[in-house]
Every structure is written in C-alpha cells, then in structure tokens.
Design a protein around this motif. Structure first.
Motif, PDB file in Angstrom:
ATOM      1  N   ASP A   1       0.345  28.515   0.965  1.00  0.00           N
ATOM      2  CA  ASP A   1      -0.457  27.660   1.826  1.00  0.00           C
ATOM      3  C   ASP A   1      -0.352  26.188   1.418  1.00  0.00           C
ATOM      4  O   ASP A   1      -1.166  25.684   0.655  1.00  0.00           O
ATOM      5  N   ILE A   2       0.704  25.534   1.916  1.00  0.00           N
ATOM      6  CA  ILE A   2       0.878  24.089   1.726  1.00  0.00           C
ATOM      7  C   ILE A   2       0.541  23.432   3.055  1.00  0.00           C
ATOM      8  O   ILE A   2       0.929  23.909   4.113  1.00  0.00           O
ATOM      9  N   GLN A   3      -0.151  22.325   3.017  1.00  0.00           N
ATOM     10  CA  GLN A   3      -0.438  21.559   4.234  1.00  0.00           C
ATOM     11  C   GLN A   3       0.692  20.545   4.423  1.00  0.00           C
ATOM     12  O   GLN A   3       0.737  19.538   3.734  1.00  0.00           O
ATOM     13  N   TRP A   4       1.607  20.848   5.330  1.00  0.00           N
ATOM     14  CA  TRP A   4       2.735  19.962   5.606  1.00  0.00           C
ATOM     15  C   TRP A   4       2.250  18.912   6.593  1.00  0.00           C
ATOM     16  O   TRP A   4       2.074  19.177   7.768  1.00  0.00           O
ATOM     17  N   GLN A   5       1.996  17.722   6.102  1.00  0.00           N
ATOM     18  CA  GLN A   5       1.369  16.647   6.865  1.00  0.00           C
ATOM     19  C   GLN A   5       2.403  15.600   7.277  1.00  0.00           C
ATOM     20  O   GLN A   5       3.103  15.056   6.427  1.00  0.00           O
ATOM     21  N   GLU A   6       2.490  15.341   8.572  1.00  0.00           N
ATOM     22  CA  GLU A   6       3.355  14.254   9.042  1.00  0.00           C
ATOM     23  C   GLU A   6       2.824  12.930   8.507  1.00  0.00           C
ATOM     24  O   GLU A   6       1.615  12.747   8.376  1.00  0.00           O
ATOM     25  N   VAL A   7       3.720  12.010   8.231  1.00  0.00           N
ATOM     26  CA  VAL A   7       3.357  10.705   7.692  1.00  0.00           C
ATOM     27  C   VAL A   7       3.191   9.727   8.853  1.00  0.00           C
ATOM     28  O   VAL A   7       4.144   9.464   9.592  1.00  0.00           O
ATOM     29  N   ALA A   8       1.997   9.206   9.010  1.00  0.00           N
ATOM     30  CA  ALA A   8       1.721   8.234  10.070  1.00  0.00           C
ATOM     31  C   ALA A   8       2.446   6.926   9.766  1.00  0.00           C
ATOM     32  O   ALA A   8       2.507   6.502   8.604  1.00  0.00           O
ATOM     33  N   PRO A   9       3.005   6.284  10.787  1.00  0.00           N
ATOM     34  CA  PRO A   9       3.691   5.003  10.556  1.00  0.00           C
ATOM     35  C   PRO A   9       2.812   3.963   9.859  1.00  0.00           C
ATOM     36  O   PRO A   9       3.298   3.217   9.006  1.00  0.00           O
ATOM     37  N   ALA A  10       1.536   3.921  10.185  1.00  0.00           N
ATOM     38  CA  ALA A  10       0.632   2.953   9.526  1.00  0.00           C
ATOM     39  C   ALA A  10       0.514   3.256   8.035  1.00  0.00           C
ATOM     40  O   ALA A  10       0.432   2.335   7.214  1.00  0.00           O
ATOM     41  N   TRP A  11       0.494   4.540   7.672  1.00  0.00           N
ATOM     42  CA  TRP A  11       0.424   4.919   6.255  1.00  0.00           C
ATOM     43  C   TRP A  11       1.709   4.517   5.537  1.00  0.00           C
ATOM     44  O   TRP A  11       1.672   4.071   4.391  1.00  0.00           O
ATOM     45  N   LEU A  12       2.847   4.698   6.207  1.00  0.00           N
ATOM     46  CA  LEU A  12       4.124   4.327   5.604  1.00  0.00           C
ATOM     47  C   LEU A  12       4.181   2.812   5.387  1.00  0.00           C
ATOM     48  O   LEU A  12       4.649   2.353   4.337  1.00  0.00           O
ATOM     49  N   ASN A  13       3.677   2.048   6.336  1.00  0.00           N
ATOM     50  CA  ASN A  13       3.607   0.592   6.160  1.00  0.00           C
ATOM     51  C   ASN A  13       2.705   0.236   4.988  1.00  0.00           C
ATOM     52  O   ASN A  13       3.027  -0.646   4.191  1.00  0.00           O
ATOM     53  N   GLN A  14       1.566   0.919   4.869  1.00  0.00           N
ATOM     54  CA  GLN A  14       0.642   0.687   3.752  1.00  0.00           C
ATOM     55  C   GLN A  14       1.337   0.993   2.422  1.00  0.00           C
ATOM     56  O   GLN A  14       1.191   0.252   1.451  1.00  0.00           O
ATOM     57  N   ALA A  15       2.097   2.086   2.371  1.00  0.00           N
ATOM     58  CA  ALA A  15       2.809   2.468   1.148  1.00  0.00           C
ATOM     59  C   ALA A  15       3.874   1.436   0.798  1.00  0.00           C
ATOM     60  O   ALA A  15       4.016   1.049  -0.370  1.00  0.00           O
ATOM     61  N   ARG A  16       4.619   0.981   1.790  1.00  0.00           N
ATOM     62  CA  ARG A  16       5.649  -0.047   1.553  1.00  0.00           C
ATOM     63  C   ARG A  16       5.016  -1.337   1.024  1.00  0.00           C
ATOM     64  O   ARG A  16       5.545  -1.955   0.096  1.00  0.00           O
ATOM     65  N   GLN A  17       3.903  -1.740   1.602  1.00  0.00           N
ATOM     66  CA  GLN A  17       3.227  -2.957   1.153  1.00  0.00           C
ATOM     67  C   GLN A  17       2.720  -2.808  -0.284  1.00  0.00           C
ATOM     68  O   GLN A  17       2.881  -3.713  -1.096  1.00  0.00           O
ATOM     69  N   ALA A  18       2.115  -1.667  -0.585  1.00  0.00           N
ATOM     70  CA  ALA A  18       1.595  -1.440  -1.942  1.00  0.00           C
ATOM     71  C   ALA A  18       2.729  -1.440  -2.958  1.00  0.00           C
ATOM     72  O   ALA A  18       2.617  -2.059  -4.028  1.00  0.00           O
ATOM     73  N   ALA A  19       3.836  -0.782  -2.645  1.00  0.00           N
ATOM     74  CA  ALA A  19       4.984  -0.729  -3.560  1.00  0.00           C
ATOM     75  C   ALA A  19       5.675  -2.083  -3.657  1.00  0.00           C
ATOM     76  O   ALA A  19       6.223  -2.432  -4.705  1.00  0.00           O
ATOM     77  N   SER A  20       5.624  -2.855  -2.592  1.00  0.00           N
ATOM     78  CA  SER A  20       6.200  -4.193  -2.612  1.00  0.00           C
ATOM     79  C   SER A  20       5.402  -5.112  -3.537  1.00  0.00           C
ATOM     80  O   SER A  20       5.971  -5.925  -4.275  1.00  0.00           O
ATOM     81  N   LEU A  21       4.077  -4.980  -3.519  1.00  0.00           N
ATOM     82  CA  LEU A  21       3.221  -5.808  -4.374  1.00  0.00           C
ATOM     83  C   LEU A  21       3.491  -5.591  -5.857  1.00  0.00           C
ATOM     84  O   LEU A  21       3.375  -6.515  -6.662  1.00  0.00           O
ATOM     85  N   THR A  22       3.833  -4.362  -6.235  1.00  0.00           N
ATOM     86  CA  THR A  22       4.111  -4.071  -7.646  1.00  0.00           C
ATOM     87  C   THR A  22       5.580  -4.262  -7.989  1.00  0.00           C
ATOM     88  O   THR A  22       5.951  -4.212  -9.162  1.00  0.00           O
ATOM     89  N   GLY A  23       6.420  -4.431  -6.967  1.00  0.00           N
ATOM     90  CA  GLY A  23       7.858  -4.543  -7.205  1.00  0.00           C
ATOM     91  C   GLY A  23       8.542  -3.199  -7.339  1.00  0.00           C
ATOM     92  O   GLY A  23       9.721  -3.124  -7.662  1.00  0.00           O
ATOM     93  N   ASP A  24       7.822  -2.112  -7.077  1.00  0.00           N
ATOM     94  CA  ASP A  24       8.389  -0.774  -7.215  1.00  0.00           C
ATOM     95  C   ASP A  24       9.187  -0.323  -5.985  1.00  0.00           C
ATOM     96  O   ASP A  24       9.964   0.623  -6.062  1.00  0.00           O
ATOM     97  N   LEU A  25       8.996  -0.974  -4.861  1.00  0.00           N
ATOM     98  CA  LEU A  25       9.592  -0.534  -3.601  1.00  0.00           C
ATOM     99  C   LEU A  25      11.098  -0.283  -3.658  1.00  0.00           C
ATOM    100  O   LEU A  25      11.557   0.759  -3.211  1.00  0.00           O
ATOM    101  N   PRO A  26      11.898  -1.197  -4.232  1.00  0.00           N
ATOM    102  CA  PRO A  26      13.344  -0.963  -4.212  1.00  0.00           C
ATOM    103  C   PRO A  26      13.793   0.291  -4.959  1.00  0.00           C
ATOM    104  O   PRO A  26      14.877   0.798  -4.712  1.00  0.00           O
ATOM    105  N   ARG A  27      12.968   0.783  -5.865  1.00  0.00           N
ATOM    106  CA  ARG A  27      13.367   1.941  -6.673  1.00  0.00           C
ATOM    107  C   ARG A  27      12.716   3.251  -6.211  1.00  0.00           C
ATOM    108  O   ARG A  27      12.832   4.266  -6.880  1.00  0.00           O
TER     109      ARG A  27
END
Length: 176
Positions: free
Chosen positions: A57-83
C-alpha cells in the motif's frame, strides 16, 4: 535512522524516497507517499524490489506543477538544484507540497527540505548535521556567486568562468 513504531498512520505522514523503497522493511513502507517517477527508478535499480513494492500500500501521488515550482525554488535558494535529479525534484515537491516529512539519505534533499522548514528522517545513514548553501567560487580571486539553475548536474562539469577575473568557477558550500 527512523525505526517506526506500531502505528500504521506514521507511514502515511511521510514521503519516501527511492532509498527507503529499496532498503526499508515492507511494513515500514505501507501507506508512504511516493512519486510515479520512482517506479521507473526502482525498476531500473532492482526489478525484484520493484515487484515487491508494487504489492504493498504505497500512495502514488502525482506531482502538482505548483509543487514542482516550489521544489525548484527551494533547491535553487540553497544551490542544490543543479545536482538534483528529476526524481529527486518529484520527491522534494511531494514533501514540500504536502507538508510531510521526507525520508531520505540524500544530503542535498535533506539540506533543501531543512532550509525550507520541513523535516527529514534518514533511511540508513545518519542525517546531515548542518544546513548549507552551495555557491560558485572563483579559483583565482575567490569571488562568490549564486549557483545558476543551468549549471550541469555532474560534479565534474564546468561551472563557468569568473566575471571579475576569468578564472574557473567551482561549486563550493558554506554554512547557511
């Protein structure tokens, strides 16, 4: 390392990265939230484990585009995004978008989640001890600049040249 208790609802309160899918006991995975992109990654890494995981029983959850943008922004702030890989970004997006703890041994994911105010649990390894910011640092004049989104994901890739002196730039970390 998180060792869950008897409560089945604990698993539902967390996003599981692929390391958890590969290494945790099946009863710890039940009810966890995962991104569909992790299925292909799991199949590539261990087809037998992928078959086992598909039966629980795994909940396979689609990733909302707004969440993906939030993740990219958060990773960009730390400099982790490229990796971070595309699957990493999906998992990060779920954790941040749903406001759930992320189960991961990936220090870049741990860093980004912590910097964004989220919580992490480790899979096997000890969790990271500090939050850091990745930046570009000139090998000549030591000038520093933020890591641009377009820097190649490979550790050994060229990070560009210094705008000030023309020397090569390297990705370095500093404490946040």
């Amino acid at each position: 390392c998180f060792h869950g208790g008897d409560s089945a609802d604990k698993a539902m309160e967390r996003v599981l990265d692929t390391a958890a899918l590969l290494h945790w006991p099946v009863d710890e995975l039940n009810g966890g939230v995962c991104a569909p992109s992790q299925r292909q990654e799991l199949e590539r890494l261990s087809s037998s484990r992928a078959m086992l995981v598909s039966s629980i029983d795994i909940q396979w959850q689609e990733v909302a585009p707004a969440w993906l943008n939030q993740a990219r922004q958060a990773a960009s702030l730390t400099g982790d995004l490229p990796r971070l890989s595309d699957v990493d970004l999906d998992v990060l997006a779920l954790a941040l978008g749903l406001g759930l703890a992320l189960v991961t041994d990936d220090y870049r994911l741990q860093n980004t989640v912590r910097h964004a105010g989220g919580s992490i649990l480790s899979v096997v390894n000890a969790p990271s001890k500090a939050v850091w910011i990745w930046e570009l640092q000139c090998t000549g004049c030591r000038d520093a600049a933020p890591v641009p989104e377009g820097v190649h994901r490979s550790k050994n890739a060229d990070a560009g040249s210094c705008d000030r002196c023309g020397s090569p730039m390297k990705v370095k970390r500093r404490r946040a």
